[in-house]
Scaffold this active site. Structure first.
Site: not given
Ligand code: UD1
Ligand code: CA
Length: 463
Positions: A11-12, A16, A171, A335
């Protein structure tokens, strides 16, 4: 055996990435990241797969709609813990364990996930975190282990103290947690951290508070769990995926003269004994037969290439079909909807679009064939053009079997040339030509004597 379901977080926004497109849709070797994660999960025997969507939810759902996937909307997106929590309704009556995956880890494999499941079962664990060791752990949550080697908590990079930052065990963002326990723990989460988000990682300390031990399953192969957060990560992961695909192709019998500069999309196929020179991209749903040669700097997309085909230097092929033993290029442009028959030859600076070229036919130099149907064993002379467009509509040119077309001929479509006919060089053909005829349509040559030294411009008007 226990029952397993999966939750995939997607969902994110991926701030970055600095992109207008949702992170999990960014392609790695031509396939959106999320696709790899779903495929890895599909390799396990799962009860259900739930994908949490939010940013560009509609687009993500459209791309990944499948009978085995359920989508749950997270709006607004308040962190990974908040994301998983949205699935509580779906797992209300589920008496099993939930595998949690991130949509931004495209290198993940079914093998590593089944190892994790086995570890979870062997340890009769209720909460297991998949961890690995990284030389540069920057950006990842760090694993804090207790005296029993269990995981006592996970601290995010942004919240970590200097000593915590020096921990190399990270993690991966992949977990297995007993369903009821998971949703109880998620209810207790608080967003008191550097990002004011509900961290999924806090379920680890939450479990410890309930005296539920958290197992850390460590994998030595850190390459499969790399997360993509930035364009730099995306490039790294792409490079790793390309290497996976190159290795597979080489082990299937393909020669890559310089594997580093061959860029395959996920899912392409190449037959044994095909030789691929440097700087070649093969993308989309492309298949290449056996014993082909693909010269340097060719791009082949969504195309089907037969056996023993030669694709020479600098050619571009997009959505085309080339049959066995044909030769294309150098510098040819095929093409969409070009179909090149067996043993045909398309030479340098020849462009072919929406055209069927029959077996054994040659168009060796500097030609445009558009919206046409060319029969077998036809010779198309240098500089021939099908004039297919009248400014409004496209029209077809049909040239039947065994015709011989001289150089620099224009076919003003719609027009049909009967089989076995010959078209004189330099002709502009505007009317149909019956079979076995010679058509010449050009002004007659006139010859004037040159009166050297007495030249008067007005006398030369009709040259
Ligand atoms: C996260 C972990 C971190 C780990 C890393 C591994 C947490 C707080 N941190 O960090 O410990 O080392 O992954 O790759 O969990 N997402 C949602 N909804 C949200 C936020 C995120 O669905 O509200 C999804 C994003 O789309 C993504 C995944 O969750 O696919 C991870 O989110 P991201 O923001 O990339 O987490 P990291 O900072 O990488
Ligand atoms: Ca990530």
């Amino acid at each position: 055996m226990r029952q397993y379901g999966a939750v995939v977080l997607a969902a994110g926004k991926g701030t970055r990435m600095k992109s207008n497109y949702c992170k999990v849709l960014h392609p790695v070797a031509g396939k959106p990241m999320l696709g790899y994660v779903l495929d890895a999960a599909r390799g396990l025997d799962l009860d259900k797969i739930c994908v949490v969507v939010g940013h560009q939810a509609e687009e993500v759902m459209r791309r990944f709609e499948a009978s085995d996937v359920k989508f749950i909307l997270q709006e607004p997106q308040l962190g990974t813990g908040h994301a998983v929590k949205q699935c509580s309704g779906l797992f209300e009556k589920f008496d099993g364990h939930i595998l949690i995956l991130c949509g931004d880890t495209p290198l993940i494999t079914t093998e590593i996930l089944s190892d994790l499941v086995r570890f979870h079962e062997d340890n009769s664990s209720r909460v297991t975190v998949l961890t690995t060791t990284l030389q540069v752990p920057f950006g990842y949550g760090r694993i804090i282990r207790d005296n029993n080697d269990c995981v006592s908590r996970i601290v995010e990079d942004r919240d970590a103290s200097d000593p915590e930052k020096s921990i190399n065990e990270i993690n991966t963002g992949i977990y297995i947690i007993e369903s009821n326990l998971l949703f109880d723990l998620l209810d207790k989460l608080r967003a008191d951290n550097a990002q004011n988000e509900y961290y999924l990682t806090d379920v680890v300390s939450g479990a410890n508070k309930l005296n539920v031990p958290v197992c850390g399953c460590h994998t030595a192969d850190s390459s499969v769990v790399v997360g993509v957060n930035s364009r730099g990560d995306l490039a790294d992961v792409n490079a790793m995926m390309w290497w996976r695909l190159r290795r597979q192709l080489m082990s299937d019998g393909v020669t890559l003269l310089d594997p580093n500069s061959f860029y395959p999309d996920f899912g392409i196929t190449v037959g044994p004994d095909t030789v691929i020179y440097p700087n070649v991209m093969i993308t989309g749903a492309s298949s290449i037969g056996e014993d082909c040669v693909i010269d340097p700097s060719c791009l082949i997309n969504d195309s089907k290439i037969g056996n023993r085909v030669k694709i020479l230097l600098g050619s571009k092929l997009d959505k085309v079909e080339v049959e066995d033993d044909a030769s294309i290029g150098p510098m040819a442009h095929l093409r969409p909807n070009a179909k090149i028959g067996r043993n045909a030859r398309i030479g340098n600076f020849v462009e072919v679009k929406n055209t069927i070229v029959g077996a054994g036919t040659k168009a060796a130099h500097l030609t445009y064939l558009g919206d046409s149907q060319i029969g077998r064993d036809v010779n198309i002379g240098c500089g021939t053009i099908t004039c297919n467009y009248d400014g409004e509509k496209k029209h077809r040119t049909i040239i039947e079997d065994r015709c011989f077309v001289g150089s620099d001929v224009q076919f003003v479509a719609p027009v049909r040339i009967g089989s076995g006919s010959v078209i004189g060089a330099g002709s502009t053909i505007t009317k149909d030509v019956p079979p076995d005829s010679l058509a010449v349509a050009r002004s007659k040559q006139k010859v004037f004597p040159l009166r050297l030294g007495q030249g008067s411009d007005s006398k030369n008007e009709d040259r």
